[in-house]
Design a protein around this motif. Sequence first.
Motif, PDB file in Angstrom:
ATOM      1  N   PHE A   1       0.841  -1.203   0.000  1.00  0.00           N
ATOM      2  CA  PHE A   1       0.000   0.000   0.000  1.00  0.00           C
ATOM      3  C   PHE A   1       0.878   1.256   0.000  1.00  0.00           C
ATOM      4  O   PHE A   1       0.647   2.188  -0.762  1.00  0.00           O
ATOM      5  N   MET A   2       1.893   1.255   0.874  1.00  0.00           N
ATOM      6  CA  MET A   2       2.725   2.456   0.998  1.00  0.00           C
ATOM      7  C   MET A   2       3.624   2.661  -0.213  1.00  0.00           C
ATOM      8  O   MET A   2       3.998   3.780  -0.540  1.00  0.00           O
ATOM      9  N   ARG A   3       3.952   1.577  -0.860  1.00  0.00           N
ATOM     10  CA  ARG A   3       4.842   1.684  -2.031  1.00  0.00           C
ATOM     11  C   ARG A   3       4.067   1.876  -3.333  1.00  0.00           C
ATOM     12  O   ARG A   3       4.464   2.631  -4.209  1.00  0.00           O
ATOM     13  N   HIS A   4       2.921   1.167  -3.446  1.00  0.00           N
ATOM     14  CA  HIS A   4       2.226   1.138  -4.738  1.00  0.00           C
ATOM     15  C   HIS A   4       0.792   1.660  -4.695  1.00  0.00           C
ATOM     16  O   HIS A   4       0.117   1.694  -5.725  1.00  0.00           O
ATOM     17  N   GLY A   5       0.291   2.026  -3.508  1.00  0.00           N
ATOM     18  CA  GLY A   5      -1.071   2.558  -3.422  1.00  0.00           C
ATOM     19  C   GLY A   5      -2.113   1.484  -3.152  1.00  0.00           C
ATOM     20  O   GLY A   5      -1.812   0.292  -3.098  1.00  0.00           O
ATOM     21  N   SER A   6      -3.368   1.945  -2.991  1.00  0.00           N
ATOM     22  CA  SER A   6      -4.428   1.051  -2.511  1.00  0.00           C
ATOM     23  C   SER A   6      -4.808  -0.048  -3.494  1.00  0.00           C
ATOM     24  O   SER A   6      -5.318  -1.095  -3.099  1.00  0.00           O
ATOM     25  N   ASP A   7      -4.576   0.172  -4.823  1.00  0.00           N
ATOM     26  CA  ASP A   7      -4.940  -0.860  -5.799  1.00  0.00           C
ATOM     27  C   ASP A   7      -4.230  -2.181  -5.515  1.00  0.00           C
ATOM     28  O   ASP A   7      -4.722  -3.252  -5.855  1.00  0.00           O
TER      29      ASP A   7
ATOM     30  N   ARG B   1     -15.958  11.244   9.200  1.00  0.00           N
ATOM     31  CA  ARG B   1     -15.430  12.397   9.953  1.00  0.00           C
ATOM     32  C   ARG B   1     -13.914  12.493   9.875  1.00  0.00           C
ATOM     33  O   ARG B   1     -13.318  13.480  10.293  1.00  0.00           O
ATOM     34  N   HIS B   2     -13.266  11.429   9.393  1.00  0.00           N
ATOM     35  CA  HIS B   2     -11.808  11.361   9.435  1.00  0.00           C
ATOM     36  C   HIS B   2     -11.183  12.343   8.443  1.00  0.00           C
ATOM     37  O   HIS B   2     -11.503  12.322   7.260  1.00  0.00           O
ATOM     38  N   THR B   3     -10.301  13.198   8.963  1.00  0.00           N
ATOM     39  CA  THR B   3      -9.665  14.181   8.084  1.00  0.00           C
ATOM     40  C   THR B   3      -8.154  13.982   8.104  1.00  0.00           C
ATOM     41  O   THR B   3      -7.606  13.396   9.038  1.00  0.00           O
ATOM     42  N   GLY B   4      -7.511  14.493   7.080  1.00  0.00           N
ATOM     43  CA  GLY B   4      -6.048  14.424   7.022  1.00  0.00           C
ATOM     44  C   GLY B   4      -5.427  15.336   8.083  1.00  0.00           C
ATOM     45  O   GLY B   4      -6.063  16.301   8.522  1.00  0.00           O
ATOM     46  N   ILE B   5      -4.202  15.011   8.503  1.00  0.00           N
ATOM     47  CA  ILE B   5      -3.559  15.855   9.516  1.00  0.00           C
ATOM     48  C   ILE B   5      -2.226  16.401   8.987  1.00  0.00           C
ATOM     49  O   ILE B   5      -1.387  16.838   9.748  1.00  0.00           O
ATOM     50  N   ASP B   6      -2.058  16.364   7.686  1.00  0.00           N
ATOM     51  CA  ASP B   6      -0.785  16.815   7.120  1.00  0.00           C
ATOM     52  C   ASP B   6      -0.864  18.241   6.562  1.00  0.00           C
ATOM     53  O   ASP B   6       0.152  18.878   6.303  1.00  0.00           O
ATOM     54  N   LYS B   7      -2.105  18.765   6.423  1.00  0.00           N
ATOM     55  CA  LYS B   7      -2.257  20.057   5.723  1.00  0.00           C
ATOM     56  C   LYS B   7      -1.595  21.219   6.453  1.00  0.00           C
ATOM     57  O   LYS B   7      -0.962  22.072   5.845  1.00  0.00           O
ATOM     58  N   LYS B   8      -1.732  21.240   7.785  1.00  0.00           N
ATOM     59  CA  LYS B   8      -1.151  22.338   8.544  1.00  0.00           C
ATOM     60  C   LYS B   8       0.375  22.304   8.479  1.00  0.00           C
ATOM     61  O   LYS B   8       1.037  23.341   8.519  1.00  0.00           O
ATOM     62  N   LEU B   9       0.888  21.099   8.384  1.00  0.00           N
ATOM     63  CA  LEU B   9       2.337  20.952   8.293  1.00  0.00           C
ATOM     64  C   LEU B   9       2.822  21.487   6.937  1.00  0.00           C
ATOM     65  O   LEU B   9       3.877  22.120   6.822  1.00  0.00           O
TER      66      LEU B   9
ATOM     67  N   ALA C   1       4.674  13.768   4.429  1.00  0.00           N
ATOM     68  CA  ALA C   1       4.375  12.634   3.543  1.00  0.00           C
ATOM     69  C   ALA C   1       3.987  11.404   4.363  1.00  0.00           C
ATOM     70  O   ALA C   1       3.060  10.663   4.004  1.00  0.00           O
ATOM     71  N   ASP C   2       4.666  11.213   5.469  1.00  0.00           N
ATOM     72  CA  ASP C   2       4.393  10.059   6.326  1.00  0.00           C
ATOM     73  C   ASP C   2       2.994  10.144   6.934  1.00  0.00           C
ATOM     74  O   ASP C   2       2.241   9.161   6.947  1.00  0.00           O
ATOM     75  N   LEU C   3       2.625  11.336   7.412  1.00  0.00           N
ATOM     76  CA  LEU C   3       1.290  11.510   8.004  1.00  0.00           C
ATOM     77  C   LEU C   3       0.195  11.350   6.949  1.00  0.00           C
ATOM     78  O   LEU C   3      -0.865  10.799   7.223  1.00  0.00           O
ATOM     79  N   ARG C   4       0.493  11.824   5.732  1.00  0.00           N
ATOM     80  CA  ARG C   4      -0.492  11.684   4.651  1.00  0.00           C
ATOM     81  C   ARG C   4      -0.742  10.203   4.360  1.00  0.00           C
ATOM     82  O   ARG C   4      -1.875   9.753   4.266  1.00  0.00           O
ATOM     83  N   SER C   5       0.347   9.446   4.268  1.00  0.00           N
ATOM     84  CA  SER C   5       0.167   8.020   3.947  1.00  0.00           C
ATOM     85  C   SER C   5      -0.457   7.274   5.132  1.00  0.00           C
ATOM     86  O   SER C   5      -1.200   6.320   4.948  1.00  0.00           O
TER      87      SER C   5
ATOM     88  N   GLU D   1      -5.360   4.455   6.918  1.00  0.00           N
ATOM     89  CA  GLU D   1      -6.548   4.308   7.772  1.00  0.00           C
ATOM     90  C   GLU D   1      -7.818   4.302   6.923  1.00  0.00           C
ATOM     91  O   GLU D   1      -8.705   3.479   7.132  1.00  0.00           O
ATOM     92  N   ASP D   2      -7.874   5.218   5.952  1.00  0.00           N
ATOM     93  CA  ASP D   2      -9.089   5.330   5.127  1.00  0.00           C
ATOM     94  C   ASP D   2      -9.258   4.152   4.172  1.00  0.00           C
ATOM     95  O   ASP D   2     -10.367   3.664   3.976  1.00  0.00           O
ATOM     96  N   GLU D   3      -8.170   3.729   3.578  1.00  0.00           N
ATOM     97  CA  GLU D   3      -8.292   2.782   2.460  1.00  0.00           C
ATOM     98  C   GLU D   3      -7.936   1.340   2.807  1.00  0.00           C
ATOM     99  O   GLU D   3      -8.213   0.432   2.028  1.00  0.00           O
ATOM    100  N   LEU D   4      -7.337   1.117   3.957  1.00  0.00           N
ATOM    101  CA  LEU D   4      -7.022  -0.261   4.344  1.00  0.00           C
ATOM    102  C   LEU D   4      -7.700  -0.625   5.670  1.00  0.00           C
ATOM    103  O   LEU D   4      -8.405  -1.629   5.761  1.00  0.00           O
ATOM    104  N   PHE D   5      -7.497   0.214   6.686  1.00  0.00           N
ATOM    105  CA  PHE D   5      -8.053  -0.082   8.007  1.00  0.00           C
ATOM    106  C   PHE D   5      -9.588  -0.057   7.985  1.00  0.00           C
ATOM    107  O   PHE D   5     -10.232  -1.025   8.413  1.00  0.00           O
ATOM    108  N   VAL D   6     -10.165   1.025   7.478  1.00  0.00           N
ATOM    109  CA  VAL D   6     -11.634   1.145   7.487  1.00  0.00           C
ATOM    110  C   VAL D   6     -12.293  -0.004   6.704  1.00  0.00           C
ATOM    111  O   VAL D   6     -13.203  -0.662   7.233  1.00  0.00           O
TER     112      VAL D   6
END
Length: 326
Positions: free
Chosen positions: A59-65, A164-172, A204-208, A213-218
């Motif tokens: 997932f981290m290397r190639h994405g959710s597909d 409700r889950h939002t990204g936390i990388d934008k402020k950074l 980048a780490d927080l974004r992934s 969480e959104d695409e694998l955990f949920v």
Amino acid sequence: MPSYYNDNTKMSDIICDAPQLLQMMSRFGIPLGVGDRSVQEICATAGVDTPTFLAVANFMRHGSDSVTQHLDQVSVSALMTYLKNAHDYYLSFQLPAIRRKLLEAIDTAQQNDVALLILKFYDGYMGEVRRHMEYENHKIFTYVERLLNGTYDKNFKIDCFARRHTGIDKKLQELKNIIIKYYVPTGDGDLLNYVLFDIFNCEADLRSHCQLEDELFVPAVGILEEQLAQQGLCHSEKTGDKTVTDPLSEREKEVVCCIVRGMTNKEVAAFLFISINTVLTHRKNISRKLNIHSVSGLTIYAIASGLVDVKELNATANIKKAASLR
Ligand SMILES: [Fe+2]
Ligand SMILES: [Fe+2]
């Protein structure tokens, strides 16, 4: 199509292919010194679920597909441990480490207004990340732990969290842009570049992390919820079966016991301290529920259900026979 990591991929090849996955290894509790061993061998030694490790790595290397078709192989428990460790890493190590470097680089000792505002901005950001992750640790992971223990909550779904889950990388990202575009360093420029590099990596780490969480955990938790919901239906069906095999109320069972012991309606009423009419109502209901209308039929039912003992019935019958011969 990219070549996805698999059981036989050497762990050292994964690290060289994608050095950012080093952090992933430590969150899974896998130490360095991997030699030429494969992912499967390393995971087995470290007690890590291999399909979950591969799902996160791909997932981290190639994405959710890369993991969509293997979602059902992911261990929710192992994935949750990974996410908890990631939270711990951000809150206890990475964000405080960036703050220390930032403090050193922006020279707050000079009472530079912009430098102080940058630090205040960063502290506010750290507080937001802490609240975000503590909510997940205490609310969401507790909910998932209950699911893993077989407790299905009809009033909450992981989709409620996902919405409700939002990204936390934008402020950074914002902080990074402010420093790059508007902050003129009065101190060591190299130090500032160094901390900027860390902020880039952390962003980048927080974004992934949030994408994971959104695409694998949920979705993996969603599968668990569905399985438990189905088991709940099966359980209800089993409960329904129980009703079919054990349909009588406790009072009706008492009435059956009295009848098969040879009591008349009057004797049953006196024995159970109820009226004769109530006895008759019970008998009607018993016949309807069991579809048994004779005393001999009720006797078979009572013995088969363990309501009475056959020896006791024989003794009762012998006493009655002896009494009738007197
Ligand atoms: Fe998280
Ligand atoms: Fe999150």
